[in-house]
Design a protein around this motif. Structure first.
Motif, mmCIF file in Angstrom:
data_model
loop_
_atom_site.group_PDB
_atom_site.id
_atom_site.type_symbol
_atom_site.label_atom_id
_atom_site.label_comp_id
_atom_site.label_asym_id
_atom_site.label_seq_id
_atom_site.Cartn_x
_atom_site.Cartn_y
_atom_site.Cartn_z
ATOM 1 N N SER A 1 4.955 24.160 109.445
ATOM 2 C CA SER A 1 5.663 25.385 109.799
ATOM 3 C C SER A 1 6.203 26.046 108.530
ATOM 4 O O SER A 1 6.374 25.405 107.501
ATOM 5 C CB SER A 1 6.807 25.091 110.766
ATOM 6 N N VAL B 1 3.621 36.489 117.209
ATOM 7 C CA VAL B 1 3.943 35.517 118.259
ATOM 8 C C VAL B 1 3.501 36.065 119.614
ATOM 9 O O VAL B 1 2.853 35.363 120.404
ATOM 10 C CB VAL B 1 5.453 35.167 118.260
ATOM 11 N N ASP B 2 3.824 37.327 119.892
ATOM 12 C CA ASP B 2 3.444 37.946 121.161
ATOM 13 C C ASP B 2 1.930 37.975 121.353
ATOM 14 O O ASP B 2 1.440 37.888 122.474
ATOM 15 C CB ASP B 2 4.002 39.364 121.268
ATOM 16 N N GLY C 1 -0.013 35.674 120.414
ATOM 17 C CA GLY C 1 -0.489 34.306 120.600
ATOM 18 C C GLY C 1 -1.048 33.653 119.355
ATOM 19 O O GLY C 1 -1.678 32.600 119.432
ATOM 20 N N LEU D 1 0.907 32.846 116.558
ATOM 21 C CA LEU D 1 1.923 31.968 115.979
ATOM 22 C C LEU D 1 2.860 31.475 117.068
ATOM 23 O O LEU D 1 3.026 32.129 118.098
ATOM 24 C CB LEU D 1 2.771 32.720 114.943
ATOM 25 N N THR D 2 3.498 30.337 116.795
ATOM 26 C CA THR D 2 4.624 29.905 117.618
ATOM 27 C C THR D 2 5.876 30.030 116.776
ATOM 28 O O THR D 2 5.816 29.983 115.547
ATOM 29 C CB THR D 2 4.476 28.444 118.104
ATOM 30 N N ARG D 3 7.002 30.189 117.442
ATOM 31 C CA ARG D 3 8.295 30.355 116.762
ATOM 32 C C ARG D 3 9.238 29.284 117.262
ATOM 33 O O ARG D 3 9.364 29.055 118.457
ATOM 34 C CB ARG D 3 8.857 31.739 117.098
ATOM 35 N N GLU D 4 9.919 28.640 116.309
ATOM 36 C CA GLU D 4 10.930 27.637 116.640
ATOM 37 C C GLU D 4 12.196 27.978 115.860
ATOM 38 O O GLU D 4 12.154 28.143 114.634
ATOM 39 C CB GLU D 4 10.443 26.240 116.253
ATOM 40 N N TYR E 1 7.751 29.313 111.785
ATOM 41 C CA TYR E 1 6.514 29.744 112.437
ATOM 42 C C TYR E 1 5.375 28.788 112.119
ATOM 43 O O TYR E 1 5.259 28.292 111.000
ATOM 44 C CB TYR E 1 6.151 31.157 111.980
ATOM 45 N N THR E 2 4.535 28.581 113.133
ATOM 46 C CA THR E 2 3.383 27.698 113.001
ATOM 47 C C THR E 2 2.172 28.395 113.614
ATOM 48 O O THR E 2 2.283 29.105 114.617
ATOM 49 C CB THR E 2 3.628 26.362 113.743
ATOM 50 N N VAL F 1 -1.168 28.906 115.779
ATOM 51 C CA VAL F 1 -1.691 28.422 117.057
ATOM 52 C C VAL F 1 -3.190 28.184 116.851
ATOM 53 O O VAL F 1 -3.985 29.131 116.859
ATOM 54 C CB VAL F 1 -1.434 29.432 118.197
#
Length: 115
Positions: free
Chosen positions: A57, A82-83, A85, A87-90, A98-99, A101
């Protein structure tokens, strides 16, 4: 009369054919959303910085300076990624991480046949 296209017939077929076949409506919507998000140069650069880390991340705090943009601009563009699809957000404390996908990249790769 000789063809004006310098590509051989087998190269034309390979170049222009979708290896996955025609897209259904849901897949087309999903891929169009990803491509739309990637059509912005800032988002493309942000995504490339995250992707360069592989499966690790990346903190939003590490993205503004290398790209020469403000933190609010980072947040705005990362939300779009992110929206879409990609990246993911933590949230970790006050910073977002961010990571990539991986399945989204695999789907784009299959569509573009660059795998």
């Amino acid at each position: 009369m000789a063809s004006r296209n310098p590509m051989a017939a087998d190269e034309v077929g390979r170049c222009c054919a979708l290896t996955t076949g025609p897209l259904d409506a849901d897949t087309a919507d999903r891929i169009a959303g990803m491509l739309k998000a990637l059509s912005d140069p800032t988002r493309l650069r942000l995504l490339s910085h995250v992707a360069a880390q592989g499966c690790e991340s990346v903190c939003a705090c590490d993205l503004a300076a290398p790209l020469g943009i403000t933190q609010p601009t980072v947040s705005h563009h990362m939300k779009k990624l992110v929206d879409a699809g990609l990246l993911t957000r933590e949230q970790r404390g006050r910073w977002a991480h961010y990571t990539i996908v991986a399945p989204a990249f695999a789907e784009l790769s299959a569509f573009l046949d660059i795998a």
